[in-house]
Design a protein around this motif. Structure first.
Motif, PDB file in Angstrom:
ATOM      1  N   TYR A 175       9.288  32.122 -47.813  1.00  0.00           N
ATOM      2  CA  TYR A 175      10.485  31.063 -48.056  1.00  0.00           C
ATOM      3  C   TYR A 175      11.196  31.961 -48.978  1.00  0.00           C
ATOM      4  O   TYR A 175      12.642  31.575 -49.120  1.00  0.00           O
ATOM      5  N   SER A 205      19.894  27.200 -38.848  1.00  0.00           N
ATOM      6  CA  SER A 205      19.347  26.214 -38.303  1.00  0.00           C
ATOM      7  C   SER A 205      20.265  24.888 -38.731  1.00  0.00           C
ATOM      8  O   SER A 205      19.769  23.641 -38.739  1.00  0.00           O
ATOM      9  N   LYS A 247      19.758  21.866 -41.090  1.00  0.00           N
ATOM     10  CA  LYS A 247      18.573  21.371 -40.856  1.00  0.00           C
ATOM     11  C   LYS A 247      17.284  21.843 -41.749  1.00  0.00           C
ATOM     12  O   LYS A 247      16.277  21.332 -41.975  1.00  0.00           O
ATOM     13  N   GLY A 248      17.376  23.157 -41.808  1.00  0.00           N
ATOM     14  CA  GLY A 248      16.565  24.016 -42.440  1.00  0.00           C
ATOM     15  C   GLY A 248      16.698  24.258 -43.992  1.00  0.00           C
ATOM     16  O   GLY A 248      15.730  24.128 -44.627  1.00  0.00           O
ATOM     17  N   HIS A 295      14.383  27.995 -44.637  1.00  0.00           N
ATOM     18  CA  HIS A 295      14.339  28.276 -43.259  1.00  0.00           C
ATOM     19  C   HIS A 295      15.477  29.063 -42.526  1.00  0.00           C
ATOM     20  O   HIS A 295      16.312  28.374 -41.766  1.00  0.00           O
ATOM     21  N   HIS A 351       9.335  30.741 -43.991  1.00  0.00           N
ATOM     22  CA  HIS A 351       8.326  29.651 -43.546  1.00  0.00           C
ATOM     23  C   HIS A 351       7.845  29.233 -45.074  1.00  0.00           C
ATOM     24  O   HIS A 351       7.594  29.993 -45.959  1.00  0.00           O
ATOM     25  N   ASN A 406       2.504  20.359 -39.379  1.00  0.00           N
ATOM     26  CA  ASN A 406       3.483  20.939 -40.457  1.00  0.00           C
ATOM     27  C   ASN A 406       4.119  21.999 -39.764  1.00  0.00           C
ATOM     28  O   ASN A 406       5.463  22.281 -40.194  1.00  0.00           O
ATOM     29  N   LYS A 408       7.339  20.654 -36.189  1.00  0.00           N
ATOM     30  CA  LYS A 408       8.256  20.668 -37.061  1.00  0.00           C
ATOM     31  C   LYS A 408       9.322  22.092 -36.598  1.00  0.00           C
ATOM     32  O   LYS A 408      10.427  21.743 -36.932  1.00  0.00           O
ATOM     33  N   TYR A 440      12.767  21.499 -34.854  1.00  0.00           N
ATOM     34  CA  TYR A 440      13.631  20.690 -35.643  1.00  0.00           C
ATOM     35  C   TYR A 440      14.223  21.488 -36.671  1.00  0.00           C
ATOM     36  O   TYR A 440      15.282  21.494 -36.722  1.00  0.00           O
ATOM     37  N   MET A 441      13.187  21.975 -37.398  1.00  0.00           N
ATOM     38  CA  MET A 441      13.775  22.659 -38.685  1.00  0.00           C
ATOM     39  C   MET A 441      14.603  23.778 -38.663  1.00  0.00           C
ATOM     40  O   MET A 441      15.182  24.239 -39.407  1.00  0.00           O
TER      41      MET A 441
END
Lengths: 322, 421, 324
Positions: free
Chosen positions: A63, A91, A94-95, A99, A111, C96, C100, C103-104
Motif C-alpha cells: 500500500y 482506479s 475508487k481505489g 490502490h 495492495h 477481500n 474486490k 471494482y477497487m
C-alpha cells in the motif's frame, strides 16, 4: 548506464518526494481522505529496482505505492487525481492512495492487506510460466509482511514450482510501530529465504546505484535460472507509518541519523562527483519537478468527481440482472 | 385502589365476547369514559369505555381471545400500583370455542351476578374496528381492501383465527353467486364445473343458526294465516304522506307495526315469554322489526309501540334500520323486543311463515300488499289485499287465540283511523 | 441426452472447457496424480499433464491467491478447494481480493476465476468438515456464488462459470456426486444468476437449492400424496440472486417455505424471506417459514448429525404448517 537514464532516475526520485510532500499538505487540508502511507526516504528502493526491470517484467507492491507507481511510469497527474478521489485517477477514484495500478505499465497494484499480494504475485508468475516466457514478476513488500502466513505459502509455492518471482523486502525497520527485532524471530530478513532453499541477498537501500546493481543481478538470476530470488533492501521511512502516526516508537535522533543518508542527497552527490550532471542541471530538474507537481495538483483539482453511475460500475465485468 | 374491569354483558343472550382490539395499552393513561377496547359480540362490534380513570396496569386477555361475560379483562389503577389480586385469566376461551353452558333465556330479567369487578361500560357509539386491529394476512387485507369487504365481518380460518385469502374469497363469491349464475351465457353448452365452496359463518350467522335451531327444535310452532283488506291503509298512507317531507313518509310497515302493537295490548298472552312452569306477560309492548344486514339479519326494536304515534314509530324504526344496515347498531337498538314482525312485502311475496324469535312467543310474517280482483257484493272489483301468517309458541297460546289476534289486527288495518285515537 | 451422475457432469464440463480453451487449467490439492479427492478430475492429469492440472501444496492462500494472480494475468484457472471448510483459510483471497479487485482498481483488473469447492454435512466428518456456510460467501458483492442441485445444472453452470469474466465460487455437495440426471450432451450452457422452477405446483412455493432441492423434491412427492402440490424454485445461484421466479411463484401460491442445509440464522432463507416481504407483501397469506440446520456445530454421532440436518419430514411438516 546511460546519462539520460541516470538523470531520469534523479527526476523520478525528486518527483516522488515532491508529490508526497504536496500530498501531505493536501491531506492536511482535507482534500485527501483515508489512509495515506508516504514513501519519503525510501525513494532509492523503488527507483533503483524498477530501473533494473525490463518493461515486460511485472511489478506488484503493497500500500506504500505512490512512489512505485511513478517509477513504473504512471504520471503524477494520475497519482494525484487518484489521491483526490477523482475519476481521472487510474482506479477512477475508487481505489485511493493504496490502490495505484496500471496494466499498461505492467504495474499490478498497490495492495492493502499486509502480505496479501504475495500469493497473487506467484499467480502472475504462473501465467508467465504457463506461457513459457521468461518474464520476471517483482513483488515488493515490507518487513512486517514476512511474518504473516501468506508470505510463507507464497515463497514455498514459488520455489516448489520454479516461478520467476523476485521477492523484494523493503526493510524500513518497522512494521507500523513495531521494530523488526520485536516482531521477527529472524532479524536478518533475507535469511528467511533459506527456509525455502531460495537464494537471497541484502543491499543498502539508501543508495540508488547499489539498489540498481543488486536488482539487476537478481533479475538476471531469476530470468536465467527460472527460480525465485529474495532481495532484502534496507531503508528507512522519514514519515510515520501513515498520516497521524505519533511515532512514539522511535527517537528524533534516530530519524536524524537516517536523514544524513538521504537517498536524494546521496544520488545528487554521486551524479556531481562522477560528472554525470552539474549542480545547475540537477537544480533545473528539481525546478521542472516543482512545475510538474503544481500542474498535477491543478489537473487533479479540476478533474471531475466520479458520477453516481460509477458506484455500481465494475462490481462485475458482466452486467447481471441483479 | 386498582379496579378490575370485566367483560361487559352487552345483550341478554350474550355469554361471551371476543376482545378484538385493545385501544389502550399497559402504561397508558386513561380517563373514565375513554375507549379501552373493542369487543365483538354475536351482533356487533362495540367500543368498551373505561369505568375508571388512572393508568392501565394490566391487560388480562389477548386480542382475539373469546372471554366469558364478567370475566376480568383489564386492571386500571394508579401508576406503579401493585396489582394485588392476581387476576385469573383461565376463563378465557380459545378463539372460536363456544362458552359452553346453556344460555339463560330470561337472564336479562334477573340482576346480573355480583362480582368484585366492575363491568366495563359501553360507549354510546358502536363502530366496526379498523383494518389494523384485525388479524389477517397481508394478502387477505389487500383483497378485502380492493373489494370493499369489511374484514371485521369475516371469521378467520387461519392459525389463531387469522383471516386468510380463502376467507375473503369465500365472502366475495357468496355475495356474487346469484349474479354470476344468472349471467351464465346460454350460447356455450360446455358444462362448467363449479367446485364446492366452504363458506365460514360470521359470528352473526352463527348466532342466527344457533338460535333458530333452538327455536325450531324446542318451541312447538303453530301457524295462522289471514288475508287483510289494505285499501283503507293504502288510502290513508297516501293522504298523510302528501303532508310529510320525503324523509318522513310512512311505510305500509309502519302501519302494520302500530296495528300489531295495539292488537297485542288486547292479547297480552302473545306479548310474552315462556318460562318453564309460567309465562311472563311483558308489561311493555316492544315491537321488533327484522332487518336484512350483510351476512344475516338483526331485529331492531321500537319500544312502547302501542303508546307512540305513527310518525314517531316510523322515524325510530327508520333510524335503527339504517344503523343496522351500516353496521353501527347500538346495543339498545336490538335489545328487548317482545314480538317481532318480518316483512318481505318489498320482494313480491304472497305469503311465508317465520320462526319464532326466542324468547318471544310469536312472530308475524307479512307478505306483499297487492291490488287483486276481489268479489264484493257479487261484483268483481279491484282491491288491496295482504296476507300475513302468525307463528306462535304452542306452549303459550292456542289456535283460537291466535286467530282472534289476527282478527283484531284486521280491525286496525281495515279501520286505520283507530290507530289515531 | 444421457443419464449421468453429478460427478460425471462436473467432470464433463471441466474437460469440455479445457479442450475448448487452452487458458483453462486446474489447480488444487490432489487434483492431479490422485485424481481429485472426490474423483472429479480422475484421468485429467494423464490427459492434460502437470502444466494444466497442478497439484498444489496444502496451502489455501497460495491456491486461491495464486489462481487470482494467474487470472488477473490472463489465464482461466479453476482452483479447487478440497472442502468449503478450507475456504475459511483462504477467506482473504475469496472475499477481500477476488471479489474486490475489479471494482477497487476501477475496472483495470479482471479475475476470471472459478473456485470449485465441496460443502455439506451428513457423512460423520465432525464439526469442522461438515459445514454448509454458503450464505457467508454470498454476502460479498463482486463474487458470484453458484450451487447446483442437478447434474444438468452442474454441467451447464460450471461451463458458464469457467467462461465468466468474474470470480465464481462454485459449491458442490459432498453427498450428491452419485445423483443421476438427464444431461444434454456436449456444448450446453446455463446462465449464472437465473433461478428455475424445478417442479410446478399451485398450493405452496418451496424455495431451495443444492441438497435442499433433492430433499424438497422428495417432500413434494409426499405432499402430493395428500393432494398438496408444491412448486419448487431452485435458486441455483446465490449471488446474484434471481428472485423473479420466486416472486412469480409466490404471487400464485401466496405461501412459501425456504429449505436450506445451512444454519437458519443469517442464512439464505432469511434473505429469501426478506425479498418476499419487500417485493410481495400484499401477496402473503401466511408467514414464510424456514427449514434449515439446527443451530449446533454438526456432531459426529450419526443419529445426532441426522437430527441436526434438515430432513424430508421437516419439509413436509413445515409445508403443512404454512398451509394451515
Amino acid at each position: 548506464m546511460k546519462k539520460e537514464q541516470l538523470l531520469d532516475m534523479y527526476h523520478q526520485m525528486v518527483l516522488v518526494r515532491r508529490v508526497e510532500e504536496r500530498g501531505m499538505e493536501l491531506y492536511q487540508a482535507g482534500k485527501i481522505g483515508g489512509f495515506m502511507h508516504l514513501y519519503i526516504g525510501q525513494e532509492a528502493v523503488g527507483t533503483g529496482l524498477i530501473a533494473a526491470r525490463e518493461d515486460r517484467d511485472r511489478v506488484i507492491t503493497a500500500y506504500r505505492d505512490h512512489g512505485v507507481a511513478i517509477n513504473c511510469g504512471i504520471s503524477a497527474d494520475e497519482v494525484m487525481a487518484e489521491l483526490l478521489g477523482k475519476v481521472t485517477g487510474m482506479s477512477r477514484g475508487k481505489g485511493g492512495s493504496m490502490h495505484m495500478a496500471s496494466v499498461e505499465k505492467n504495474m499490478w497494484g498497490g495492495h492493502a492487506i499486509v502480505g496479501g499480494h504475495l500469493p497473487i504475485a506467484a499467480g502472475l508468475a504462473i501465467r508467465d510460466q504457463y506461457e513459457g516466457n521468461d518474464n520476471v514478476t517483482i513483488c515488493m513488500f515490507g518487513d512486517g509482511a514476512t511474518n504473516i502466513g501468506y508470505f510463507h505459502e507464497a515463497l514455498n509455492l514459488s520455489k516448489a514450482w520454479g516461478l520467476r518471482v523476485l521477492w523484494v523486502c523493503e526493510n524500513n525497520q518497522y512494521g507500523m510501530g513495531t521494530a523488526v527485532e520485536r516482531a521477527s524471530a529472524v532479524t536478518e530478513i533475507y535469511q528467511k529465504a533459506d527456509g525455502y532453499a531460495m537464494k537471497s541477498s541484502q543491499v543498502d537501500g539508501m543508495d540508488v546505484m547499489k539498489v540498481y546493481e543488486a536488482a539487476k543481478e537478481a533479475i538476471d538470476y531469476v530470468r536465467k535460472e527460472g527460480q525465485p530470488y529474495f532481495l532484502e533492501i534496507d531503508t528507512y521511512r522519514y514519515q510515520g507509518h501513515s498520516m497521524g502516526d505519533p511515532e512514539r516508537y522511535r527517537s528524533r535522533d534516530e530519524v536524524k541519523k537516517w536523514h544524513e543518508k538521504d537517498p536524494i542527497g546521496v544520488f545528487n552527490k554521486y551524479l556531481i562527483e562522477n560528472k554525470i550532471a552539474s549542480a545547475k542541471k540537477l537544480s533545473e530538474i528539481e525546478a521542472s519537478v516543482e512545475e510538474e507537481v503544481e500542474k498535477s495538483i491543478e489537473f487533479a483539482e479540476t478533474s471531475p468527481e466520479p458520477g453516481m453511475d460509477e458506484l455500481f460500475k465494475h462490481v462485475y465485468v458482466e452486467e447481471t440482472s441483479a | 385502589m386498582a379496579e378490575t374491569i370485566n367483560m361487559p354483558k352487552l345483550g341478554f343472550d350474550m355469554a361471551e365476547g371476543t376482545l378484538v382490539h385493545w385501544v389502550k395499552q399497559v402504561g397508558e393513561n386513561i380517563n373514565k369514559g375513554d375507549v379501552l377496547a373493542e369487543i365483538e359480540t354475536d351482533k356487533a362490534t362495540v367500543e368498551v369505555e373505561s369505568p375508571a380513570s388512572g393508568v392501565v396496569l394490566q391487560l388480562i386477555v389477548n386480542q382475539g381471545d373469546v372471554v366469558p361475560v364478567n370475566a376480568p379483562i383489564a386492571v386500571v389503577g394508579v401508576a406503579g400500583e401493585k396489582v394485588d389480586t392476581p387476576v385469573e385469566s383461565g376463563k378465557t376461551l380459545a378463539p372460536g370455542a363456544s362458552a359452553g353452558g346453556k344460555e339463560e333465556r330470561v337472564a336479562d330479567e334477573k340482576p346480573a351476578p355480583q362480582s368484585q369487578g366492575t363491568p366495563a361500560s359501553v360507549s354510546s357509539t358502536v363502530s366496526m374496528p379498523s383494518d389494523g386491529a384485525i388479524k389477517a394476512s397481508p394478502l387477505a387485507k389487500k383483497i378485502a381492501r380492493d373489494n370493499n369487504i369489511n374484514l371485521a365481518q369475516l371469521q378467520g380460518t387461519g392459525p389463531g383465527g387469522r383471516v386468510v385469502r380463502k376467507d375473503v374469497e369465500s365472502a366475495l363469491t357468496s355475495s356474487q353467486t346469484s349474479k354470476v349464475s344468472s349471467l351464465q351465457s346460454p350460447i356455450s353448452f360446455t358444462i362448467a364445473s363449479h367446485e364446492d365452496e366452504t363458506v365460514q359463518l360470521t359470528k352473526l350467522r352463527q348466532a342466527i343458526a344457533r338460535r333458530m335451531t333452538e327455536s325450531k327444535t324446542l318451541v312447538p310452532h303453530f301457524y295462522v294465516s289471514h288475508e287483510y283488506k289494505m285499501d283503507a291503509v293504502m288510502a290513508m298512507r297516501k293522504q298523510v304522506n302528501e303532508y310529510l317531507p320525503d324523509n318522513e313518509k310512512l311505510s305500509v310497515n309502519d302501519f302494520i307495526v302500530k296495528a300489531v302493537a295495539l292488537a297485542l295490548r288486547e292479547f297480552p298472552n302473545l306479548n310474552a315469554t315462556f318460562a318453564g312452569d309460567k309465562v311472563v306477560r311483558h308489561g311493555a309492548v316492544n315491537v321488533g322489526v327484522a332487518v336484512a344486514v350483510t351476512g344475516g339479519l338483526l331485529t331492531v326494536v321500537n319500544k312502547n309501540t302501542d303508546q307512540l304515534p305513527l310518525r314517531q314509530i316510523s322515524a325510530d324504526v327508520k333510524q335503527k334500520v339504517t344503523r343496522a344496515r351500516d353496521g353501527k347498531v347500538k346495543p339498545d337498538d336490538i335489545e328487548g323486543s317482545t314480538f317481532s314482525i318480518s316483512n318481505l312485502g318489498m320482494y313480491d311475496v304472497e305469503n311465508f311463515i317465520a320462526i319464532v324469535n326466542p324468547p318471544e312467543a310469536a312472530i308475524l310474517a307479512v307478505g306483499s300488499a297487492k291490488e287483486v280482483p276481489v268479489v264484493e257484493n257479487g261484483e268483481i272489483k279491484v282491491g288491496w289485499r295482504m296476507k300475513a301468517t302468525v307463528s306462535v309458541d304452542h306452549r303459550v297460546s292456542d289456535g283460537a287465540e291466535a286467530a282472534q289476534f289476527m282478527q283484531s289486527l284486521a280491525k286496525y288495518l281495515e279501520t286505520p283511523a283507530l290507530m289515531l285515537v | 441426452m444421457a443419464k449421468i451422475t453429478m460427478r460425471e457432469a462436473i467432470s464433463q464440463a471441466l474437460m469440455e472447457e479445457m479442450d475448448r480453451d487452452p487458458n483453462v487449467f486446474i489447480m488444487g490439492e490432489e487434483v492431479g496424480v490422485w485424481g481429485g479427492s472426490y474423483a472429479v478430475t480422475k484421468g485429467f492429469y494423464d490427459k492434460y499433464g502437470p502444466k494444466r492440472v497442478k497439484d498444489t501444496p496444502i496451502a489455501e492462500n497460495a491456491i486461491v491467491g495464486g489462481a487470482i494472480g494467474a487470472a488477473m494475468a490472463g489465464l482461466r484457472p479453476v482452483a479447487e478447494l478440497m472442502t468449503i471448510n478450507f475456504a475459511f483459510s483462504a477467506m482473504d483471497y475469496i472475499v477481500n481480493q477476488a471479489a474486490k479487485l475489479h471494482y477497487m482498481f476501477g475496472g483495470q483488473f479482471t479475475v476470471p476465476l472459478v473456485i470449485r469447492t465441496v460443502g455439506g454435512g451428513g457423512r460423520q466428518l465432525g464439526a469442522t468438515h461438515s459445514q454448509t456456510p454458503d450464505a457467508i460467501f454470498a454476502h460479498f458483492p463482486g463474487l458470484k456464488v453458484v450451487s447446483p442441485g442437478t447434474p444438468e445444472d452442474a454441467k451447464g453452470l460450471l461451463k458458464s462459470a469457467i467462461r465468466s469474466n468474474d470470480p465464481v465460487f462454485f459449491i458442490e455437495h459432498a453427498t450428491m456426486y452419485q445423483v443421476r440426471g438427464e444431461v444434454p450432451d456436449g456444448e450446453y450452457l446455463i446462465p449464472i444468476g437465473k433461478s428455475k422452477v424445478q417442479r410446478a405446483g399451485k398450493d405452496l412455493t418451496i424455495v431451495t437449492y443444492c441438497k435442499g432441492l433433492e430433499l424438497s423434491m422428495k417432500a413434494a412427492e409426499e405432499l402430493s400424496k395428500e393432494g398438496i402440490e408444491a412448486e419448487i424454485v431452485d435458486l441455483r445461484t446465490l449471488r446474484p440472486l434471481d428472485m423473479e421466479p420466486v416472486l412469480e411463484s409466490f404471487k400464485k401460491t401466496n405461501r412459501a417455505i425456504v429449505v436450506e442445509e445451512g444454519w437458519k440464522s443469517y442464512g439464505v432463507g432469511a434473505e429469501v424471506v426478506s425479498g418476499i416481504t419487500e417485493e410481495a407483501f400484499d401477496y402473503m397469506d401466511a408467514p414464510v417459514l424456514r427449514v434449515a440446520q439446527k443451530e449446533v456445530p454438526l456432531p459426529y454421532n450419526r443419529a445426532l448429525e441426522q437430527a441436526a440436518l434438515p430432513q424430508v419430514p421437516d419439509i413436509v411438516a413445515t409445508a403443512k404448517e404454512v398451509l394451515r
